[in-house]
Design an enzyme around this catalytic site. Structure first.
Site, PDB file in Angstrom:
ATOM      1  N   CYS A  45      16.782  78.943  67.739  1.00  0.00           N
ATOM      2  CA  CYS A  45      16.393  77.996  66.693  1.00  0.00           C
ATOM      3  C   CYS A  45      15.756  78.699  65.499  1.00  0.00           C
ATOM      4  O   CYS A  45      15.918  78.272  64.359  1.00  0.00           O
ATOM      5  CB  CYS A  45      15.436  76.958  67.258  1.00  0.00           C
ATOM      6  SG  CYS A  45      16.161  75.892  68.519  1.00  0.00           S
ATOM      7  N   ASP A 139      25.301  55.118  53.547  1.00  0.00           N
ATOM      8  CA  ASP A 139      25.253  53.776  54.142  1.00  0.00           C
ATOM      9  C   ASP A 139      24.412  53.741  55.412  1.00  0.00           C
ATOM     10  O   ASP A 139      24.346  52.719  56.088  1.00  0.00           O
ATOM     11  CB  ASP A 139      26.668  53.268  54.432  1.00  0.00           C
ATOM     12  CG  ASP A 139      27.455  54.179  55.376  1.00  0.00           C
ATOM     13  OD1 ASP A 139      26.897  55.213  55.829  1.00  0.00           O
ATOM     14  OD2 ASP A 139      28.630  53.871  55.661  1.00  0.00           O
TER      15      ASP A 139
END
Length: 220
Positions: A45, A139
């Protein structure tokens, strides 16, 4: 809950390294990449966050906001950011969500809803399923879900490629073939009948099979 493409991305409020946000309000009319991490100070990470920071201008150029999440408190993220800067050359230049109570990880189906407690005492292996990439449209609907194992670093160049396709196909009634890249030929969407396609593409198209109608990328 398993989130699928087309679902509305669950809204939430959270503390981040850049202040408290409400997710949908923060996205506003942009696209968004939300990518998650099982624990701070994990090696794979660390490389991912550094690389994302380096290429963030490419996401900015596409009107895509980037936000990370790690199953640790926000104040812990600041110390990790210094390690990322030191080892990768660039510290995170986007907000990082603190999810120490596991609320968002459970809300997005990355941890079982039955998971109890907080991040305290949990190991990266306990949270190994918190390794997702979600692309969310203006959206607020989910357009892409990628899930990676802990041992495989994510390919953010591929995420950019997919976003190019998503943005193109949201604007034009086309689809992109395997390994497509910006500027290459595309396929007329199957929802467009030939008679309508003739009006949109009066120059015609290549059709190795009737259901494969190839045209230059619109706007390229």
């Amino acid at each position: 809950m398993t989130l699928q493409i087309g679902d509305v991305a669950p809204d939430f409020e959270a503390e981040t390294t850049e202040g408290r946000i409400r997710f949908h309000d923060w996205i506003d009319d942009s696209w968004c990449v939300l990518f998650s991490h099982p624990k701070n100070f994990t090696p794979v990470c660390t490389t991912e966050l550094g690389y994302m920071a380096k290429i963030k201008p490419e996401f900015d150029r596409r009107n895509v906001k980037v936000i990370g999440l790690s199953v640790d408190p926000v104040d812990n993220h600041a110390r990790w950011a210094e390690d990322i800067r030191e080892t990768q050359g660039t510290a995170p230049n986007f907000p990082m969500i603190g999810d120490s109570d596991l609320t968002i990880s459970k809300l997005y189906g990355m941890l079982p809803a039955s998971t109890s407690g907080t991040s305290e005492g949990r190991t990266p292996a306990d949270n190994q399923t918190v390794r997702n990439v979600f692309v969310v449209g203006p959206d607020k609907k989910i357009k892409l879900v990628l899930v990676y194992p802990m041992t495989t670093g994510r390919n953010f160049d591929e995420v950019l490629r997919v976003i190019d396709s998503l943005q193109l196909t949201a604007k034009h009634r086309v689809a992109t073939p395997a390994n497509w890249k910006q500027g290459e030929d595309v396929i007329i969407a199957g929802s467009v009948p030939d008679e309508e396609a003739k009006k949109i593409y009066p120059q015609g198209w290549k059709a190795p099979k009737p259901y494969i109608r190839i045209v230059p990328q619109p706007g390229a």
